[in-house]
Design an enzyme around this catalytic site. Sequence first.
Site, PDB file in Angstrom:
ATOM      1  N   CYS A  73      -4.792  -2.718  -7.830  1.00 16.31           N
ATOM      2  CA  CYS A  73      -3.927  -1.634  -7.360  1.00 16.31           C
ATOM      3  C   CYS A  73      -4.317  -1.235  -5.944  1.00 16.31           C
ATOM      4  CB  CYS A  73      -4.029  -0.421  -8.285  1.00 16.31           C
ATOM      5  SG  CYS A  73      -3.112   1.024  -7.700  1.00 16.31           S
ATOM      6  N   CYS A  81       1.446  -2.818  -1.596  1.00 20.34           N
ATOM      7  CA  CYS A  81       1.756  -2.268  -2.912  1.00 20.34           C
ATOM      8  C   CYS A  81       2.111  -3.435  -3.806  1.00 20.34           C
ATOM      9  CB  CYS A  81       2.915  -1.271  -2.839  1.00 20.34           C
ATOM     10  SG  CYS A  81       3.447  -0.670  -4.467  1.00 20.34           S
TER      11      CYS A  81
END
Length: 237
Positions: free
Chosen positions: A84, A198
Amino acid sequence: MENFFSILGGMGTMATESFVRLINHRIIAHKDQDYLNYVLFNHATVPDRTAYILDHTVDSPLPFLLDDIEKQNLLKPNFIVLTCNTAHYFFDAIQGATDITVLHMPREAAKKLKQTNPDGGKVAFLGTEGSVKAGIYQSEMENQGFDVLIPDKELQTKVNNLIYRDVKENDYINTNLYLEILSDVFDGLGCQNVILGCTELSLVQENIGENPYPVIDAQSVLADRTIELALENRSSK
């Protein structure tokens, strides 16, 4: 199991699935034993990272992430992959909780950017509002000598819609919006490159086919680095 790494994922789950698929498909394998050994922590219930970065009164993801690290310490993997981007806001605390190397995705992406653009230039960063505010990518890119463009409110809204409304909420790979965002960055703002910071953006990039724009996909870079390090560890045993 010996000679393995661990993946700290689930933020989000579909993006983690994309990362695992990348490393499985990129490894050269002719039999089962040629694939990599790894353990996946798909911790889907970690509180939203961006929500906390923007508002510290909501639940912090850090205790959940540190609990995951404590469990991975017991397993003793060769290294840990944090998939992440926004969770790298907590990287120092995470790395401080273990003697095991945790790969730093923004740093790896910035190194790759420098390799492909040795003369520097104007580069956009696309990610969550949390990642933008955290400034981790900006710092790594500036350390490599790049001028960093941060999206204005209008462009960031498009990025947010692609990440949250389309991919996270509706499992919809909105390639039209993705290409519109890239057109804004390259054609409208004159950037020479862009870093996708992302994993939901990486998921869209994976499904785009031939991209008319040059991009540095941080998740793709991390996958390559993961394979490289895993194979190094395998050959040294």
